[in-house]
Design a protein around this motif. Structure first.
Motif, PDB file in Angstrom:
ATOM      1  N   PHE A 324      48.749  11.078  20.197  1.00 26.55           N
ATOM      2  CA  PHE A 324      49.893  10.768  20.278  1.00 26.55           C
ATOM      3  C   PHE A 324      50.181  11.842  18.898  1.00 26.55           C
ATOM      4  CE2 PHE A 324      54.124   9.399  18.864  1.00 26.55           C
ATOM      5  CZ  PHE A 324      55.094   9.983  20.364  1.00 26.55           C
ATOM      6  N   CYS A 325      50.307  11.690  17.952  1.00 31.02           N
ATOM      7  CA  CYS A 325      50.216  11.581  16.705  1.00 31.02           C
ATOM      8  C   CYS A 325      49.931  13.521  16.720  1.00 31.02           C
ATOM      9  CB  CYS A 325      49.791  11.103  15.169  1.00 31.02           C
ATOM     10  SG  CYS A 325      51.300   9.658  14.444  1.00 31.02           S
ATOM     11  N   LEU A 326      48.707  13.425  16.802  1.00 32.49           N
ATOM     12  CA  LEU A 326      48.339  15.088  17.052  1.00 32.49           C
ATOM     13  C   LEU A 326      48.877  16.272  17.901  1.00 32.49           C
ATOM     14  CD1 LEU A 326      44.408  14.348  16.833  1.00 32.49           C
ATOM     15  CD2 LEU A 326      45.736  16.014  15.115  1.00 32.49           C
ATOM     16  N   LYS A 327      49.181  14.923  18.897  1.00 30.52           N
ATOM     17  CA  LYS A 327      50.476  16.031  20.114  1.00 30.52           C
ATOM     18  C   LYS A 327      51.558  16.436  19.447  1.00 30.52           C
ATOM     19  CE  LYS A 327      52.123  15.290  24.647  1.00 30.52           C
ATOM     20  NZ  LYS A 327      52.599  14.439  25.821  1.00 30.52           N
ATOM     21  N   HIS A 328      52.020  15.702  18.690  1.00 31.38           N
ATOM     22  CA  HIS A 328      53.717  16.180  18.116  1.00 31.38           C
ATOM     23  C   HIS A 328      53.452  16.623  16.722  1.00 31.38           C
ATOM     24  CE1 HIS A 328      55.350  14.179  21.933  1.00 31.38           C
ATOM     25  NE2 HIS A 328      54.660  13.112  21.717  1.00 31.38           N
ATOM     26  N   GLN A 329      52.102  16.861  16.501  1.00 29.32           N
ATOM     27  CA  GLN A 329      52.510  17.058  14.660  1.00 29.32           C
ATOM     28  C   GLN A 329      53.119  16.328  13.715  1.00 29.32           C
ATOM     29  OE1 GLN A 329      52.637  21.009  14.294  1.00 29.32           O
ATOM     30  NE2 GLN A 329      51.847  21.471  16.829  1.00 29.32           N
ATOM     31  N   ILE A 330      52.904  14.935  14.276  1.00 30.22           N
ATOM     32  CA  ILE A 330      53.418  13.319  13.499  1.00 30.22           C
ATOM     33  C   ILE A 330      52.107  13.249  12.498  1.00 30.22           C
ATOM     34  CG2 ILE A 330      55.136  11.983  13.096  1.00 30.22           C
ATOM     35  CD1 ILE A 330      55.876  12.669  16.088  1.00 30.22           C
ATOM     36  N   PRO A 331      52.885  13.476  11.365  1.00 28.70           N
ATOM     37  CA  PRO A 331      51.156  12.938  10.019  1.00 28.70           C
ATOM     38  C   PRO A 331      51.358  11.233  10.437  1.00 28.70           C
ATOM     39  CG  PRO A 331      53.064  13.998   8.950  1.00 28.70           C
ATOM     40  CD  PRO A 331      53.413  13.531  10.087  1.00 28.70           C
ATOM     41  N   LEU A 332      50.232  10.782  10.858  1.00 26.54           N
ATOM     42  CA  LEU A 332      50.061   9.322  10.931  1.00 26.54           C
ATOM     43  C   LEU A 332      49.524   8.795   9.308  1.00 26.54           C
ATOM     44  CD1 LEU A 332      49.136   6.708  13.077  1.00 26.54           C
ATOM     45  CD2 LEU A 332      47.186   8.191  13.695  1.00 26.54           C
ATOM     46  N   ALA A 333      49.952   7.297   9.393  1.00 19.68           N
ATOM     47  CA  ALA A 333      49.714   6.740   8.472  1.00 19.68           C
ATOM     48  C   ALA A 333      49.491   5.577   8.559  1.00 19.68           C
ATOM     49  CB  ALA A 333      50.409   6.366   6.929  1.00 19.68           C
ATOM     50  N   TRP A 334      48.624   4.170   8.318  1.00 14.39           N
ATOM     51  CA  TRP A 334      48.248   2.678   8.144  1.00 14.39           C
ATOM     52  C   TRP A 334      49.341   2.336   6.905  1.00 14.39           C
ATOM     53  CZ3 TRP A 334      46.568   2.002  13.168  1.00 14.39           C
ATOM     54  CH2 TRP A 334      45.749   3.394  13.982  1.00 14.39           C
ATOM     55  N   GLY A 335      49.127   1.181   7.348  1.00 16.00           N
ATOM     56  CA  GLY A 335      49.864   0.247   6.239  1.00 16.00           C
ATOM     57  C   GLY A 335      49.095  -1.120   6.476  1.00 16.00           C
ATOM     58  N   LEU A 336      48.592  -1.965   5.673  1.00 19.29           N
ATOM     59  CA  LEU A 336      48.256  -3.003   5.449  1.00 19.29           C
ATOM     60  C   LEU A 336      49.482  -4.354   6.486  1.00 19.29           C
ATOM     61  CD1 LEU A 336      45.384  -5.053   5.045  1.00 19.29           C
ATOM     62  CD2 LEU A 336      45.772  -4.699   2.716  1.00 19.29           C
ATOM     63  N   GLY A 337      49.823  -4.152   5.753  1.00 22.23           N
ATOM     64  CA  GLY A 337      51.669  -5.583   5.625  1.00 22.23           C
ATOM     65  C   GLY A 337      50.894  -6.084   5.324  1.00 22.23           C
ATOM     66  N   GLY A 338      50.720  -7.430   5.312  1.00 13.75           N
ATOM     67  CA  GLY A 338      50.162  -9.032   5.113  1.00 13.75           C
ATOM     68  C   GLY A 338      48.926  -8.976   5.241  1.00 13.75           C
ATOM     69  N   GLY A 339      47.758  -8.119   5.633  1.00 13.07           N
ATOM     70  CA  GLY A 339      46.550  -8.689   6.218  1.00 13.07           C
ATOM     71  C   GLY A 339      45.884  -9.622   7.232  1.00 13.07           C
ATOM     72  N   ARG A 367      49.564   3.460   1.316  1.00 15.53           N
ATOM     73  CA  ARG A 367      49.432   3.627   2.857  1.00 15.53           C
ATOM     74  C   ARG A 367      48.362   4.927   2.940  1.00 15.53           C
ATOM     75  NH1 ARG A 367      55.073   4.892   4.337  1.00 15.53           N
ATOM     76  NH2 ARG A 367      56.516   2.819   4.702  1.00 15.53           N
ATOM     77  N   LEU A 368      47.573   4.356   3.587  1.00 12.03           N
ATOM     78  CA  LEU A 368      46.390   5.560   3.847  1.00 12.03           C
ATOM     79  C   LEU A 368      46.838   6.305   4.920  1.00 12.03           C
ATOM     80  CD1 LEU A 368      43.335   3.056   2.950  1.00 12.03           C
ATOM     81  CD2 LEU A 368      44.638   4.682   1.647  1.00 12.03           C
ATOM     82  N   VAL A 369      46.939   8.052   4.452  1.00 14.03           N
ATOM     83  CA  VAL A 369      47.073   8.327   5.219  1.00 14.03           C
ATOM     84  C   VAL A 369      46.023   9.094   5.904  1.00 14.03           C
ATOM     85  CG1 VAL A 369      47.665  11.528   6.208  1.00 14.03           C
ATOM     86  CG2 VAL A 369      48.739   9.283   4.325  1.00 14.03           C
ATOM     87  N   ASP A 370      45.698   9.288   8.185  1.00 12.86           N
ATOM     88  CA  ASP A 370      44.734   9.148   8.815  1.00 12.86           C
ATOM     89  C   ASP A 370      43.944  10.678   8.266  1.00 12.86           C
ATOM     90  OD1 ASP A 370      43.748   7.667  11.233  1.00 12.86           O
ATOM     91  OD2 ASP A 370      43.945   9.392  11.690  1.00 12.86           O
ATOM     92  N   PRO A 371      42.578  10.431   8.534  1.00 13.42           N
ATOM     93  CA  PRO A 371      41.757  11.838   8.624  1.00 13.42           C
ATOM     94  C   PRO A 371      42.073  12.936   9.287  1.00 13.42           C
ATOM     95  CG  PRO A 371      40.362  10.276   8.790  1.00 13.42           C
ATOM     96  CD  PRO A 371      41.574   9.603   8.232  1.00 13.42           C
ATOM     97  N   VAL A 372      42.218  12.057  10.655  1.00 18.33           N
ATOM     98  CA  VAL A 372      41.855  12.186  12.126  1.00 18.33           C
ATOM     99  C   VAL A 372      44.067  13.466  12.721  1.00 18.33           C
ATOM    100  CG1 VAL A 372      42.015  12.801  14.754  1.00 18.33           C
ATOM    101  CG2 VAL A 372      40.168  11.739  12.785  1.00 18.33           C
ATOM    102  N   ALA A 373      44.676  12.467  12.122  1.00 17.95           N
ATOM    103  CA  ALA A 373      46.122  12.893  12.780  1.00 17.95           C
ATOM    104  C   ALA A 373      47.150  12.605  11.455  1.00 17.95           C
ATOM    105  CB  ALA A 373      46.633  11.984  14.016  1.00 17.95           C
ATOM    106  N   GLY A 374      46.397  12.828  10.565  1.00 14.50           N
ATOM    107  CA  GLY A 374      47.887  12.413   9.175  1.00 14.50           C
ATOM    108  C   GLY A 374      48.066  14.027   8.255  1.00 14.50           C
ATOM    109  N   TRP A 375      46.719  13.853   7.622  1.00 16.84           N
ATOM    110  CA  TRP A 375      46.880  15.147   6.403  1.00 16.84           C
ATOM    111  C   TRP A 375      47.248  16.526   7.448  1.00 16.84           C
ATOM    112  CZ3 TRP A 375      47.881  13.664   1.923  1.00 16.84           C
ATOM    113  CH2 TRP A 375      47.414  12.059   1.696  1.00 16.84           C
ATOM    114  N   ALA A 376      47.229  17.267   8.253  1.00 14.61           N
ATOM    115  CA  ALA A 376      47.222  18.381   8.784  1.00 14.61           C
ATOM    116  C   ALA A 376      48.228  18.362   9.315  1.00 14.61           C
ATOM    117  CB  ALA A 376      45.895  18.618  10.269  1.00 14.61           C
ATOM    118  N   ALA A 377      49.734  17.788   9.161  1.00 10.47           N
ATOM    119  CA  ALA A 377      50.525  17.750   9.657  1.00 10.47           C
ATOM    120  C   ALA A 377      51.591  17.358   8.310  1.00 10.47           C
ATOM    121  CB  ALA A 377      51.186  16.774  10.344  1.00 10.47           C
ATOM    122  N   THR A 378      51.055  17.688   7.353  1.00 13.97           N
ATOM    123  CA  THR A 378      51.716  17.468   5.828  1.00 13.97           C
ATOM    124  C   THR A 378      51.934  18.997   5.142  1.00 13.97           C
ATOM    125  OG1 THR A 378      50.202  16.554   4.282  1.00 13.97           O
ATOM    126  CG2 THR A 378      50.996  14.506   5.633  1.00 13.97           C
TER     127      THR A 378
END
Length: 485
Positions: A324-339, A367-378
């Motif tokens: 979805f993020c690749l399709k719409h060129q939205i950066p994807l990041a991951w959050g750990l929250g409470g674990g 957060r960690l930016v996804d290498p597949v669908a994150g950094w390229a959209a930034t």
């Protein structure tokens, strides 16, 4: 610049009236806040936060403290959570919830409850009449939108005027209010500034507990109702005019008065808003300000989409989020929250008690930016620090993704333990660049920017802004809008 949205006359009226009243109300609240900040009671309470970590904040003058709070609120994340995590989907296969396919089905916009009803979606088939009345009451009574001509049969045009809902992430949680969903949309700053109106707390909760003309959605005992009324007084919300992004000090103050009896008092929220290493009780995550967003929430209105690491990483749903993020060129990041997964968190009911002394989540966690669908959209064109190697990073992400997938089991119903998720997260953090959420005036613009990283420039370490690239079809902002020079 954001592609303009055409609001209705009623929506424009709400915004215009809110802007006028919010300016004077926010100024008056600043005087009240300055008085509070000067009091000995507030200073002692602030200094005691975090086993003494609040001491440095308590030494600031009242004017300095107010300035920092105002800056922090302008840079704050305003978020919308949605979608079930992988474990919940497996445990409750018949349960319906809005997901990424829903957004695509609505042409790239996140539908409101009324949009779903207007479209005859099965997602709202089981919403009771009492729930619709609570929603309607909050939008007419708290947000001042016009009533339906026929409440039992609103027209499509009437339903389209109703707002979407965002949470003001006062506790700076990396996955925001995840009880509403495992995916967290962080909305662009300009969108909130131009189309958002603020109230001090959750409108549905206020209507349920405070509007005596409505039937509660869940019939609770008299003692439960009494405790709710004592814990969260009704007056701060109903007596506070609507706020807007640039004039919201009165809604911020009213938020602290709403939750003060259960630990969310002014000193506590100021500490969590400003202190880098603040801790957050799980219950406090729900002590957000609420924003009614007028007009649609579109894919171009999102500056980053955050997935729950514990809920989605290494799953089929996580792969769908990447697509979805690749399709719409939205950066994807991951959050750990409470674990822990959401299912695990909900099973630990004691952890959600007011003043709970043991369980804490970190405020402002990277957060960690996804290498597949994150950094390229930034806008990332900076040099990473010496500990980061692109090849090592991609390999580590693939390895951890597969390890998490295997650990969840063939049916996806097994939830790894908190320490396992933490170990996987730490491994990725060592080979990638964790992105810290924005603070104060980190970046010249908070419209598309969503965090900062440490990078190298001419041999020295600096903090760079990480921002979504301008969405397709919009005018390019100047470099001054993205970076502090």
């Amino acid at each position: 610049q954001e592609v303009p949205v055409h609001l209705t006359a009623a929506q424009r009226k709400v915004l215009q009236e809110a802007e006028l009243e919010a300016a004077s109300s926010s100024r008056a609240a600043e005087l009240e806040l300055l008085s509070e900040f000067k009091s000995d009671t507030f200073r002692v309470r602030l200094a005691s936060q975090g086993a003494g970590r609040g001491i440095s904040l308590s030494r600031l003058s009242a004017d300095e403290l107010l300035g920092k709070v105002k800056q922090a609120l302008l840079a704050l994340e305003y978020t919308h959570n949605f979608g079930l995590d992988a474990q919940s989907l497996k445990l409750h296969p018949g349960e319906d919830a809005m997901n990424l396919a829903t957004i695509d089905a609505f042409g790239g916009r996140t539908p409101t409850m009324w949009d779903l009803r207007s479209a005859g979606s099965k997602l709202v088939e089981n919403v009771s009449d009492a729930e619709w009345k609570i929603l309607d009451a909050s939008e007419t009574g708290l947000y001042h939108l016009p009533e339906f001509v026929d409440p039992n049969s609103p027209t499509a045009a009437e339903m389209a005027e109703r707002p979407g809902y965002l949470a003001g992430n006062l506790r700076r949680i990396d996955i925001s209010a995840d009880r509403y969903g495992a995916m967290d949309i962080v909305v662009r700053g300009d969108v909130v500034m131009k189309r958002g109106v603020f109230i001090p707390s959750d409108s549905g909760g206020w209507e349920t507990n405070c509007n005596k003309s409505l039937k509660p959605v869940r019939n609770s005992s008299w003692i439960t109702r009494l405790l709710e009324e004592v814990a969260a007084p009704c007056d701060p919300v109903i007596s506070t005019p609507l706020g807007v992004l640039e004039h919201q000090m009165h809604t911020f103050l009213a938020n602290s008065r709403t939750f003060g009896r259960v630990g969310g008092d002014l000193a506590r929220v100021v500490y969590q808003l400003l202190e880098d290493e603040a801790e957050v009780r799980p219950l406090e995550i729900n002590m957000y300000t609420e924003v009614g967003l007028l007009g649609p929430l579109r894919v171009q209105d999102m500056k980053v989409l955050v997935g729950s690491f514990t809920g989605l990483f290494g799953t089929k749903e996580g792969e769908q989020l990447r697509s979805f993020c690749l399709k719409h060129q939205i950066p994807l990041a991951w959050g750990l929250g409470g674990g822990r997964t959401r299912v695990q968190e909900e099973a630990r009911k004691f952890a959600w008690l007011p003043w709970e002394p043991v369980e804490f989540w970190p405020a402002g966690h990277a957060r960690l930016v996804d290498p597949v669908a994150g950094w390229a959209a930034t806008n990332a064109s900076f040099e990473p620090d010496s500990s980061f190697r692109i090849g090592d990073s991609q390999k580590a992400w693939e390895e951890v993704w597969n390890e998490v997938r295997i650990a969840r089991g063939p049916d996806g119903q097994h939830a790894p333990h908190k320490d396992e998720f933490q170990t996987w997260w730490d491994r990725l953090s060592l080979v990638d660049m964790p992105v810290l959420p924005l603070r104060g005036n980190d970046c010249a613009s908070v419209d598309l920017c969503f965090g900062v990283v440490n990078s190298n420039k001419s041999g020295s370490k600096v903090r760079d802004c990480v921002c979504r690239l301008t969405p397709p079809g919009e005018l390019e902002p100047s470099s001054e809008e993205l970076f502090l020079v």
